[in-house]
Scaffold this motif. Structure first.
Motif, PDB file in Angstrom:
ATOM      1  N   THR A  57       0.827  -1.213   0.000  1.00  0.00           N
ATOM      2  CA  THR A  57       0.000   0.000   0.000  1.00  0.00           C
ATOM      3  C   THR A  57       0.859   1.259   0.000  1.00  0.00           C
ATOM      4  O   THR A  57       0.325   2.371  -0.049  1.00  0.00           O
ATOM      5  CB  THR A  57      -0.953   0.031   1.208  1.00  0.00           C
ATOM      6  N   SER A  95     -16.296  -1.162   7.189  1.00  0.00           N
ATOM      7  CA  SER A  95     -16.006   0.241   7.479  1.00  0.00           C
ATOM      8  C   SER A  95     -15.375   0.888   6.250  1.00  0.00           C
ATOM      9  O   SER A  95     -14.848   0.206   5.364  1.00  0.00           O
ATOM     10  CB  SER A  95     -15.049   0.353   8.663  1.00  0.00           C
ATOM     11  N   ASP A  96     -15.409   2.213   6.212  1.00  0.00           N
ATOM     12  CA  ASP A  96     -14.773   2.929   5.106  1.00  0.00           C
ATOM     13  C   ASP A  96     -13.282   2.596   5.034  1.00  0.00           C
ATOM     14  O   ASP A  96     -12.717   2.438   3.939  1.00  0.00           O
ATOM     15  CB  ASP A  96     -14.942   4.436   5.274  1.00  0.00           C
ATOM     16  N   GLU A  97     -12.650   2.483   6.192  1.00  0.00           N
ATOM     17  CA  GLU A  97     -11.222   2.186   6.248  1.00  0.00           C
ATOM     18  C   GLU A  97     -10.929   0.796   5.675  1.00  0.00           C
ATOM     19  O   GLU A  97      -9.934   0.604   4.961  1.00  0.00           O
ATOM     20  CB  GLU A  97     -10.705   2.289   7.681  1.00  0.00           C
ATOM     21  N   GLN A  98     -11.778  -0.171   5.997  1.00  0.00           N
ATOM     22  CA  GLN A  98     -11.590  -1.521   5.466  1.00  0.00           C
ATOM     23  C   GLN A  98     -11.728  -1.554   3.952  1.00  0.00           C
ATOM     24  O   GLN A  98     -10.956  -2.230   3.258  1.00  0.00           O
ATOM     25  CB  GLN A  98     -12.592  -2.483   6.107  1.00  0.00           C
ATOM     26  N   LEU A 100     -11.195   0.891   1.785  1.00  0.00           N
ATOM     27  CA  LEU A 100     -10.032   1.524   1.175  1.00  0.00           C
ATOM     28  C   LEU A 100      -8.800   0.625   1.256  1.00  0.00           C
ATOM     29  O   LEU A 100      -8.025   0.532   0.296  1.00  0.00           O
ATOM     30  CB  LEU A 100      -9.745   2.863   1.852  1.00  0.00           C
ATOM     31  N   HIS A 101      -8.622  -0.033   2.399  1.00  0.00           N
ATOM     32  CA  HIS A 101      -7.457  -0.905   2.542  1.00  0.00           C
ATOM     33  C   HIS A 101      -7.539  -2.093   1.590  1.00  0.00           C
ATOM     34  O   HIS A 101      -6.519  -2.523   1.024  1.00  0.00           O
ATOM     35  CB  HIS A 101      -7.337  -1.394   3.981  1.00  0.00           C
ATOM     36  N   GLN A 102      -8.751  -2.630   1.403  1.00  0.00           N
ATOM     37  CA  GLN A 102      -8.936  -3.732   0.461  1.00  0.00           C
ATOM     38  C   GLN A 102      -8.536  -3.303  -0.949  1.00  0.00           C
ATOM     39  O   GLN A 102      -7.808  -4.016  -1.648  1.00  0.00           O
ATOM     40  CB  GLN A 102     -10.397  -4.175   0.480  1.00  0.00           C
ATOM     41  N   ASN A 104      -6.679  -0.595  -1.844  1.00  0.00           N
ATOM     42  CA  ASN A 104      -5.279  -0.174  -1.909  1.00  0.00           C
ATOM     43  C   ASN A 104      -4.328  -1.366  -1.961  1.00  0.00           C
ATOM     44  O   ASN A 104      -3.294  -1.314  -2.641  1.00  0.00           O
ATOM     45  CB  ASN A 104      -4.933   0.713  -0.710  1.00  0.00           C
ATOM     46  N   TYR A 146     -16.497  -6.740  -1.656  1.00  0.00           N
ATOM     47  CA  TYR A 146     -15.342  -5.850  -1.807  1.00  0.00           C
ATOM     48  C   TYR A 146     -14.123  -6.600  -2.323  1.00  0.00           C
ATOM     49  O   TYR A 146     -13.312  -6.048  -3.073  1.00  0.00           O
ATOM     50  CB  TYR A 146     -15.042  -5.143  -0.481  1.00  0.00           C
ATOM     51  N   THR A 189     -10.453 -10.991   6.604  1.00  0.00           N
ATOM     52  CA  THR A 189     -10.761  -9.935   7.553  1.00  0.00           C
ATOM     53  C   THR A 189     -12.277  -9.783   7.608  1.00  0.00           C
ATOM     54  O   THR A 189     -12.948  -9.780   6.574  1.00  0.00           O
ATOM     55  CB  THR A 189     -10.126  -8.601   7.110  1.00  0.00           C
TER      56      THR A 189
END
Length: 275
Positions: A57, A95-98, A100-102, A104, A146, A189
């Motif tokens: 990332t 979550s929004d963070e999850q 984006l991390h997926q 990225n 996702y 996750t």
């Protein structure tokens, strides 16, 4: 003897691929996030294994690591984008963070590794990009929305660049494994469960995996060997489906999509401008 650059080598398919390649005498630049995960292999193959810490990332780090790898080992024949993970939840639960991390990790990371390697591949006059996707890059399962987003995206990217790179003697192979123990269960996750999805297909899949009734028949050793063997095939296969479930599910999805498209043929043709 080939030289490989592989991301995500601490566990799973990446680890087994690294072990098999070293055992056959190839050289490997192995990237991972846990610095000590390959210490045993490094001691056993000190002249054939380079271990580098890399978080895919981090785009700046990708460029630095790829450039250093080519500078230190010289020619690299195969780039394997293996680093990835699966976000396992319904569409509302993440979550929004999850999310984006997926994206990225699985999409942007893969794209940037390829982009960093291309100038070197062009300079040396050849190269092979192997992108680990999934049967989930051609078909879908509830609770993996996702994850599928990333796999479908990276397949579209690789399908495109295969056409761009062929004249430069750079080949692309999209690897599409079915379910393996390394990719299902322990590697996923999750997110807090919403009651609203308990009695939907998302809940059914969740319970099947929790109970161990979701069929996971992929043989890691055979799959990795097929990946290695495919690099000797010319021209390189654009897609490599591995596992009976991958073949069956992908074929069913493709047939269904083709039938739906054919049913719309008259509508599609009628929407054209008339000469």
């Amino acid at each position: 003897m080939k030289t490989w650059f592989i991301t995500g080598t601490s566990t799973g398919l990446g680890r087994v691929l690294t072990e098999k390649l070293l055992a056959k005498g190839d050289r490997v630049v192995a990237t991972l996030r846990k610095a000590d995960a390959l210490n045993e292999l490094k001691e056993k193959y000190p002249e054939h294994l380079w271990v580098v810490v890399l978080d895919v990332t981090d785009t700046a780090a990708i460029k630095t690591v790829v450039n250093q790898a080519f500078a230190e080992v010289g020619q690299i024949d195969v780039i394997v984008n293996n680093a990835a993970y699966a976000l396992f939840c319904s569409v509302e639960e993440a979550s929004d963070e999850q999310i984006l991390h997926q994206i990225n990790t699985n999409v942007i990371g893969s794209i940037q590794v390829i982009r960093a390697a291309l100038p070197h591949f062009r300079k040396q006059g050849h190269g092979h990009i192997m992108q680990l996707s999934s049967a989930g890059g051609q078909t879908t399962y509830p609770n993996f929305g996702y994850y599928h987003t990333t796999k479908w995206a990276v397949e579209g990217f690789c399908d495109t660049i295969a056409k761009e790179l062929a004249p430069l003697n750079i080949s692309v192979t999209i690897v599409e494994p079915g379910a393996h123990e390394t990719s299902f269960g322990s590697g996923m996750t999750t997110a807090p469960v919403m009651e609203a999805y308990e009695h939907t297909p998302a809940g059914d899949v969740r319970r099947a995996i929790a109970k161990g009734t979701f069929p996971i028949k992929g043989d890691v050793d055979k799959t990795v060997q097929a990946i290695i063997d495919s690099t000797a095939v010319s021209p390189a296969p654009l897609r490599l489906a591995l596992g009976g479930d991958a073949y069956r599910d992908m074929r069913a999805a493709l047939v269904s999509r083709l039938e739906a498209l054919d049913a719309q043929k008259e509508l599609a043709m009628a929407s054209e401008k008339k000469d």
